[in-house]
Design a protein around this motif. Structure first.
Motif, PDB file in Angstrom:
ATOM      1  N   UNK A  25      -4.038  -3.296  11.394  1.00 32.42           N
ATOM      2  CA  UNK A  25      -3.920  -2.709  10.058  1.00 32.42           C
ATOM      3  C   UNK A  25      -4.592  -1.340  10.030  1.00 32.42           C
ATOM      4  N   UNK A  26      -5.789  -1.255  10.590  1.00 34.33           N
ATOM      5  CA  UNK A  26      -6.511   0.017  10.559  1.00 34.33           C
ATOM      6  C   UNK A  26      -5.762   1.099  11.334  1.00 34.33           C
ATOM      7  N   UNK A  27      -5.217   0.710  12.490  1.00 33.58           N
ATOM      8  CA  UNK A  27      -4.462   1.688  13.293  1.00 33.58           C
ATOM      9  C   UNK A  27      -3.207   2.131  12.546  1.00 33.58           C
ATOM     10  N   UNK A  28      -2.503   1.180  11.925  1.00 34.46           N
ATOM     11  CA  UNK A  28      -1.270   1.522  11.208  1.00 34.46           C
ATOM     12  C   UNK A  28      -1.568   2.449  10.037  1.00 34.46           C
ATOM     13  N   UNK A  29      -2.681   2.201   9.334  1.00 36.22           N
ATOM     14  CA  UNK A  29      -3.050   3.079   8.218  1.00 36.22           C
ATOM     15  C   UNK A  29      -3.203   4.506   8.705  1.00 36.22           C
TER      16      UNK A  29
ATOM     17  N   UNK B  24       3.208   8.684   1.738  1.00 35.77           N
ATOM     18  CA  UNK B  24       2.357   8.509   0.561  1.00 35.77           C
ATOM     19  C   UNK B  24       1.840   7.079   0.457  1.00 35.77           C
ATOM     20  N   UNK B  25       0.514   6.964   0.411  1.00 40.22           N
ATOM     21  CA  UNK B  25      -0.144   5.661   0.291  1.00 40.22           C
ATOM     22  C   UNK B  25      -0.941   5.646  -1.007  1.00 40.22           C
ATOM     23  N   UNK B  26      -1.111   4.449  -1.585  1.00 39.32           N
ATOM     24  CA  UNK B  26      -1.944   4.371  -2.778  1.00 39.32           C
ATOM     25  C   UNK B  26      -3.409   4.591  -2.393  1.00 39.32           C
ATOM     26  N   UNK B  27      -3.751   4.116  -1.213  1.00 41.87           N
ATOM     27  CA  UNK B  27      -5.118   4.219  -0.716  1.00 41.87           C
ATOM     28  C   UNK B  27      -5.062   3.862   0.767  1.00 41.87           C
ATOM     29  N   UNK B  28      -6.159   4.042   1.470  1.00 42.86           N
ATOM     30  CA  UNK B  28      -6.245   3.499   2.818  1.00 42.86           C
ATOM     31  C   UNK B  28      -6.074   1.985   2.715  1.00 42.86           C
ATOM     32  N   UNK B  29      -5.594   1.343   3.768  1.00 43.91           N
ATOM     33  CA  UNK B  29      -5.698  -0.103   3.840  1.00 43.91           C
ATOM     34  C   UNK B  29      -6.654  -0.389   4.975  1.00 43.91           C
ATOM     35  N   UNK B  30      -7.742  -1.082   4.688  1.00 46.28           N
ATOM     36  CA  UNK B  30      -8.681  -1.421   5.740  1.00 46.28           C
ATOM     37  C   UNK B  30      -8.783  -2.930   5.796  1.00 46.28           C
ATOM     38  N   UNK B  31      -8.891  -3.451   7.005  1.00 46.71           N
ATOM     39  CA  UNK B  31      -8.993  -4.896   7.151  1.00 46.71           C
ATOM     40  C   UNK B  31     -10.234  -5.243   7.952  1.00 46.71           C
ATOM     41  N   UNK B  32     -10.845  -6.343   7.590  1.00 46.92           N
ATOM     42  CA  UNK B  32     -12.049  -6.791   8.283  1.00 46.92           C
ATOM     43  C   UNK B  32     -12.103  -8.309   8.218  1.00 46.92           C
TER      44      UNK B  32
ATOM     45  N   UNK C 197       0.806  -1.224   0.000  1.00 47.29           N
ATOM     46  CA  UNK C 197       0.000   0.000   0.000  1.00 47.29           C
ATOM     47  C   UNK C 197       0.840   1.275   0.000  1.00 47.29           C
ATOM     48  N   UNK C 198       2.021   1.244   0.599  1.00 44.22           N
ATOM     49  CA  UNK C 198       2.873   2.435   0.623  1.00 44.22           C
ATOM     50  C   UNK C 198       3.490   2.607  -0.755  1.00 44.22           C
ATOM     51  N   UNK C 199       3.626   3.852  -1.201  1.00 43.76           N
ATOM     52  CA  UNK C 199       4.316   4.091  -2.475  1.00 43.76           C
ATOM     53  C   UNK C 199       5.812   3.997  -2.225  1.00 43.76           C
TER      54      UNK C 199
END
Lengths: 309, 247
Positions: free
Chosen positions: B139-143, B152-160, B110-112
């Motif tokens: 994952x959510x906390x790290x995002x 710079x991230x490509x997008x949020x990373x969300x995990x469920x 996810x990180x550029x």
């Protein structure tokens, strides 16, 4: 054994009562102002900024499928065809001509590695420093051997950004008598985005101390050196004890700088000075308390708005 | 598990949620001053702290330097008091090492990474209270912490996570549901582009149901994204109003 423990316990309790100023987390007043209406051109990572192909990709954005996306959270800035997104806080992004404060990490061959809170360690070449005494000549092997005498690990320097390497690392120089080794004073580290870019970053404040606001978020506070003669690039350090009054001024300035940073106010000579003057109503010790900080900042902020920059 | 009804006849789960409902999420950005970025998240009773340092010069051995991209270094750990049974958890144990690897892979995607050559980003995750979905909350906390650090991230990373009980997919499962022996799917996605960056399955699940359960997890990620996005927007607006950057 038991008695000593008991004595220690009583002693600690006494110290606790007399010195510690306790605040319960829940009683802390939230300094947060009510969130006003959301700013219009705010983006977060993954947001599409524009699907128009006529724009240029700046920092904080990336191109995919002919669309421009944001890669950081912040406000969109548009200069003609260039689109950038500036995040609230990052590591220091160097620009040529910036004044920085750095700490020597390593002595290498013909160069020093310097920590400037950037993404990579910065480099100070032996050829881009002034030799003691202001001699102008080619650097000889003798000079290479003397490098650790000039600057050793842990020394603090003020310098200017000379150039940027292709990987983003900075090359520094101290080829002016105002730059060089720093002797006695205090370093405060804050976010680089809070330092306002000005013509000069060296200030002799009327309160009796000098401040260097490094563009990299490192702020150096030291007692004012009056004599022009003493500007030797810092090779001759004055290690005389500093008077208590000067030290108090420095400590107060440090607390003011931290208070400004805590309240996300921009730092420049006027804002620091106004904060300092607002803090004079309190003792130095009191200025670290959150409620006192808030009060000082409010007074300084009002004065800034009233009297302009 | 005998006597434990994961899904009642009325369609409620043990903690009173409906099958598609997430647990309550509360989060905050910028909890530490020292770190470059930090965040705290509560998903139900699971509480996680994350801190990000960097990008900075690679510490330790020079051989780790990657010349074209950044080195993502994670450390996952659980507090002694995080579970019902108090237990000392050394950092290097197998479970946390595995989790560390998973986090590293997730954020490498996810990180550029090419923007920060020769440098290193450290992500430290500490689970303060564990009630299922530790990976997801981490994952959510790290995002959030990465966004706070301005990386710079490509997008949020969300995990469920999701599970499958009584022919019904359940989303965001808690510890009881996790340990009941029913299958579990954990997905980390880039919600805007719907790309899956990490997928893990525990237990046995019939192939026919796989897509339904996965869809449930991906849907959960999107819901989480909406919540996190709002928090980030509020945080940025608040800080930049003080800065006076809005104009």
């Amino acid at each position: 054994m038991i008695i000593t423990h008991l004595n220690l316990g009583i002693l600690l309790t006494r110290i606790w009562r007399s010195m510690v100023d306790v605040r319960i987390a829940g009683a802390r007043s939230s300094t947060k102002p009510n969130v006003s209406a959301e700013i219009s051109n705010l983006v977060t990572p993954g947001d599409v900024i524009t699907a128009d192909t006529g724009f240029m990709r700046g920092h904080g954005t990336y191109m995919e499928d002919e669309k421009l996306y944001a890669s950081v959270a912040g406000v969109v800035e548009r200069v003609n065809k260039l689109i950038c997104v500036k995040p609230l806080k990052t590591r220091y992004n160097g620009e040529i001509g910036d004044v920085v404060i750095g700490r020597i990490l390593e002595v290498g061959t013909r160069r020093w590695k310097v920590d400037t809170h950037a993404k990579l360690d910065s480099v100070l070449m032996l050829s881009s420093v002034n030799l003691p005494g202001g001699e102008l000549r080619r650097r000889s092997e003798e000079d290479e051997k003397m490098m650790r005498h000039y600057l050793k690990e842990g020394d603090l320097i003020s310098a200017e950004v000379q150039s940027l390497f292709s990987d983003g690392a900075l090359s520094l120089h101290t080829r002016s008598l105002k730059y060089g080794k720093l002797s006695q004073g205090q370093l405060v580290s804050i976010s680089p985005s809070l330092i306002k870019r000005r013509k000069t970053h060296f200030h002799n404040l009327p309160c009796g101390a000098s401040i260097i606001l490094g563009n990299n978020g490192y702020v150096w506070i030291c007692p004012t050196i009056n004599e022009e003669v003493e500007q030797t690039g810092g090779y001759e350090q004055n290690l005389e004890p500093i008077q208590k009054s000067d030290r108090e001024v420095i400590a107060r300035l440090r607390n003011c700088v931290l208070a400004l940073a805590e309240h996300k106010m921009m730092l420049y000579d006027t804002s620091v000075l106004y904060t300092f003057e607002a803090s004079l109503r309190y003792s130095v010790k009191e200025t670290v308390k959150p409620e006192v900080m808030a009060d000082i900042i409010e007074v300084a902020q009002q004065r800034l708005e009233r009297e302009g920059t | 598990m005998a006597g434990l009804e994961l899904l009642s006849d009325q369609g409620f789960r043990i903690d009173g949620r409906r099958p598609h409902e997430l647990r309550k999420i509360q989060c905050r950005l910028g909890v530490f001053n020292q770190a470059d970025g930090s965040a705290y998240i509560e998903q139900g009773n699971t509480k996680v702290l994350a801190a990000v340092y960097g990008p900075h010069e690679i510490r330790g051995s020079r051989s780790k330097v990657l010349h074209d991209k950044v080195l993502v270094n994670c450390q996952y750990s659980m507090a002694t008091f995080s579970t019902g049974e108090r237990k000392r958890r050394p950092r290097g144990d197998r479970k946390s090492q595995e989790m560390t690897m998973h986090l590293q892979q997730t954020f490498d995607a996810a990180i550029q990474t090419s923007l920060y050559p020769r440098s290193q980003i450290d992500i430290f995750v500490e689970v303060l209270q564990s009630d299922g979905g530790n990976y997801c909350a981490s994952v959510n906390a790290s995002t959030l912490a990465l966004i706070d650090a301005g990386i710079a991230l490509r997008d949020y990373v969300c995990a469920c996570s999701s599970s499958f009980v009584n022919d019904t997919p359940l989303t965001d499962i808690n510890y009881l549901e996790e340990s009941s022996g029913s299958p579990e799917i954990i997905a980390a996605t880039l919600p805007k582009s719907e790309q899956i960056v990490f997928l893990e399955m525990n237990g046995r699940l019939h192939e026919d149901n796989l897509s339904r359960v996965t869809d449930m997890a991906v849907k959960g990620c999107k819901d989480i994204h909406d919540i996190l996005d709002q928090v980030v927007r509020d945080h940025v607006s608040e800080v930049s109003t003080v800065h006076g950057w809005e104009n």
